[in-house]
Scaffold this motif. Structure first.
Motif, PDB file in Angstrom:
ATOM      1  N   LEU A 209       0.832  -1.207   0.000  1.00  0.00           N
ATOM      2  CA  LEU A 209       0.000   0.000   0.000  1.00  0.00           C
ATOM      3  C   LEU A 209       0.862   1.250   0.000  1.00  0.00           C
ATOM      4  O   LEU A 209       0.579   2.221  -0.713  1.00  0.00           O
ATOM      5  CB  LEU A 209      -0.926  -0.002   1.219  1.00  0.00           C
ATOM      6  CG  LEU A 209      -2.003  -1.081   1.262  1.00  0.00           C
ATOM      7  CD1 LEU A 209      -2.889  -0.886   2.485  1.00  0.00           C
ATOM      8  CD2 LEU A 209      -2.847  -1.080  -0.004  1.00  0.00           C
ATOM      9  N   THR A 212       2.550   1.490  -3.601  1.00  0.00           N
ATOM     10  CA  THR A 212       1.661   1.868  -4.706  1.00  0.00           C
ATOM     11  C   THR A 212       1.164   3.302  -4.561  1.00  0.00           C
ATOM     12  O   THR A 212       0.999   4.013  -5.558  1.00  0.00           O
ATOM     13  CB  THR A 212       0.466   0.898  -4.801  1.00  0.00           C
ATOM     14  OG1 THR A 212      -0.178   0.786  -3.524  1.00  0.00           O
ATOM     15  CG2 THR A 212       0.922  -0.476  -5.260  1.00  0.00           C
ATOM     16  N   THR A 213       0.940   3.742  -3.322  1.00  0.00           N
ATOM     17  CA  THR A 213       0.519   5.127  -3.111  1.00  0.00           C
ATOM     18  C   THR A 213       1.616   6.101  -3.513  1.00  0.00           C
ATOM     19  O   THR A 213       1.367   7.088  -4.215  1.00  0.00           O
ATOM     20  CB  THR A 213       0.138   5.352  -1.636  1.00  0.00           C
ATOM     21  OG1 THR A 213      -0.909   4.448  -1.281  1.00  0.00           O
ATOM     22  CG2 THR A 213      -0.324   6.778  -1.402  1.00  0.00           C
ATOM     23  N   ASN A 229      -2.503  -2.489  -5.503  1.00  0.00           N
ATOM     24  CA  ASN A 229      -3.095  -1.839  -4.337  1.00  0.00           C
ATOM     25  C   ASN A 229      -4.357  -2.580  -3.905  1.00  0.00           C
ATOM     26  O   ASN A 229      -4.574  -2.821  -2.704  1.00  0.00           O
ATOM     27  CB  ASN A 229      -3.408  -0.384  -4.682  1.00  0.00           C
ATOM     28  CG  ASN A 229      -3.968   0.397  -3.511  1.00  0.00           C
ATOM     29  OD1 ASN A 229      -5.178   0.410  -3.298  1.00  0.00           O
ATOM     30  ND2 ASN A 229      -3.106   1.057  -2.762  1.00  0.00           N
ATOM     31  N   GLU A 299      -4.043   4.021   1.202  1.00  0.00           N
ATOM     32  CA  GLU A 299      -3.170   3.237   2.049  1.00  0.00           C
ATOM     33  C   GLU A 299      -3.995   2.501   3.091  1.00  0.00           C
ATOM     34  O   GLU A 299      -5.117   2.841   3.374  1.00  0.00           O
ATOM     35  CB  GLU A 299      -2.152   4.141   2.738  1.00  0.00           C
ATOM     36  CG  GLU A 299      -1.178   4.749   1.743  1.00  0.00           C
ATOM     37  CD  GLU A 299      -0.025   5.428   2.411  1.00  0.00           C
ATOM     38  OE1 GLU A 299       0.762   4.764   3.083  1.00  0.00           O
ATOM     39  OE2 GLU A 299       0.095   6.654   2.281  1.00  0.00           O
TER      40      GLU A 299
END
Length: 299
Positions: A209, A212-213, A229, A299
């Motif tokens: 998370l 990917t964020t 994600n 997230e």
């Protein structure tokens, strides 16, 4: 603005410039090599290969135009022939000062590992060769983020999961630092995606998370980031019993897949199908989830 900066800002214009120059001067090594580099960077494998063949005709041993073209050929061709091209490029680069050639040598070593873990994975020497290559890469630079990610992949294949997790955590800490310091560009995206895929395999969902964020701030047009994600939220959802948290992960999965679906032209059909199946498997949302921020993925 040089041509490689133009590749980032206007790929089509960059291609037009280098292909016209290469066509106008077929016997000029610089023109052929630059066209090969631009096409390679943009993933135009067939065109890149054609220009590389011309550079080999003009400079078969790399003494005029450098040795990096052999690394490109190794990646494009793969298999044992690709390994031989990688070796030719690395051997040439080793003749140069390590502070100049080190990053390219590491790239070549990691490329060879990739071939041994895919095309040549059934070769009896594959595991031993990978160990030797990754050790050399980390000896050259023990803060090389992608090298730690590749080490993690090797350890996963050996079912040494605790060591794999340590390597992947180290890789992400180095990538994360580089992202925060604006030292990465979009050419790092494939390595970031591979790292996240390895983390998903080991159920390192919280780090996925985070990755990917952060990575969508670098490039928000990469479908894999939204899919990974969503998978990370699915893993966390499977570990939850609290209704509010279950609902939050449920909503986050739906949001990520919705963002992915907006990238229609660049989404692999298999990924699109898997994404639809993932959403279809979810229970209904029990209550609306308020947006906490404007991030592309949650997230």
């Amino acid at each position: 603005m040089n041509i490689l900066e133009l590749v980032q800002q206007n790929p089509q214009e960059a291609i037009d410039i280098v292909t016209k120059a290469a066509a106008a001067e077929p016997d000029k090594l610089d023109a052929q090599q630059l066209a090969a580099e631009v096409c390679f960077e943009l993933g135009l494998a067939e065109q890149a290969y054609g220009y590389l063949q011309q550079t080999l005709h003009l400079d078969p041993d790399g003494t005029k135009g450098g040795y990096v073209k052999f690394l490109w050929l190794g990646q494009l061709i793969g298999g044992k022939t690709g390994i031989n091209y990688y070796k030719q490029g690395i051997n040439g680069l080793r003749q140069q000062p390590v502070e100049q050639s080190g990053p390219q040598i590491i790239k070549g070593l990691l490329g060879m590992i990739d071939i041994y873990m895919t095309d040549l994975c059934m070769e009896p020497e594959a595991e031993q060769v990978c160990e030797k290559l990754i050790a050399e890469a980390l000896l050259l630079d023990d803060n090389h983020a992608e090298a730690w990610s590749i080490l993690g992949s090797i350890r996963i294949s050996q079912i040494r999961n605790d060591e794999a997790k340590q390597a992947l955590e180290k890789s992400w800490s180095l990538f994360d630092k580089a992202l925060l310091e604006a030292q990465l560009d979009t050419t790092s995206m494939p390595a970031l995606v591979r790292l996240a895929q390895s983390m998903i395999e080991l159920e390192m969902a919280d780090l996925v998370l985070d990755l990917t964020t952060q990575a969508t701030r670098l490039d928000d047009q990469v479908p894999d980031l939204y899919y990974l994600n969503a998978l990370a939220h699915q893993q966390l959802m499977a570990q939850e019993s609290d209704p509010a948290e279950l609902n939050r992960h449920n909503a986050a999965i739906r949001d990520a897949i919705e963002l992915l679906s907006q990238l229609d032209e660049s989404v692999d059909p298999e990924m699109a199908a898997a994404s639809n199946e993932l959403v279809a498997s979810l229970p209904p949302l029990t209550e609306p989830v308020l947006e906490s921020d404007d991030e592309n993925v949650e997230e």
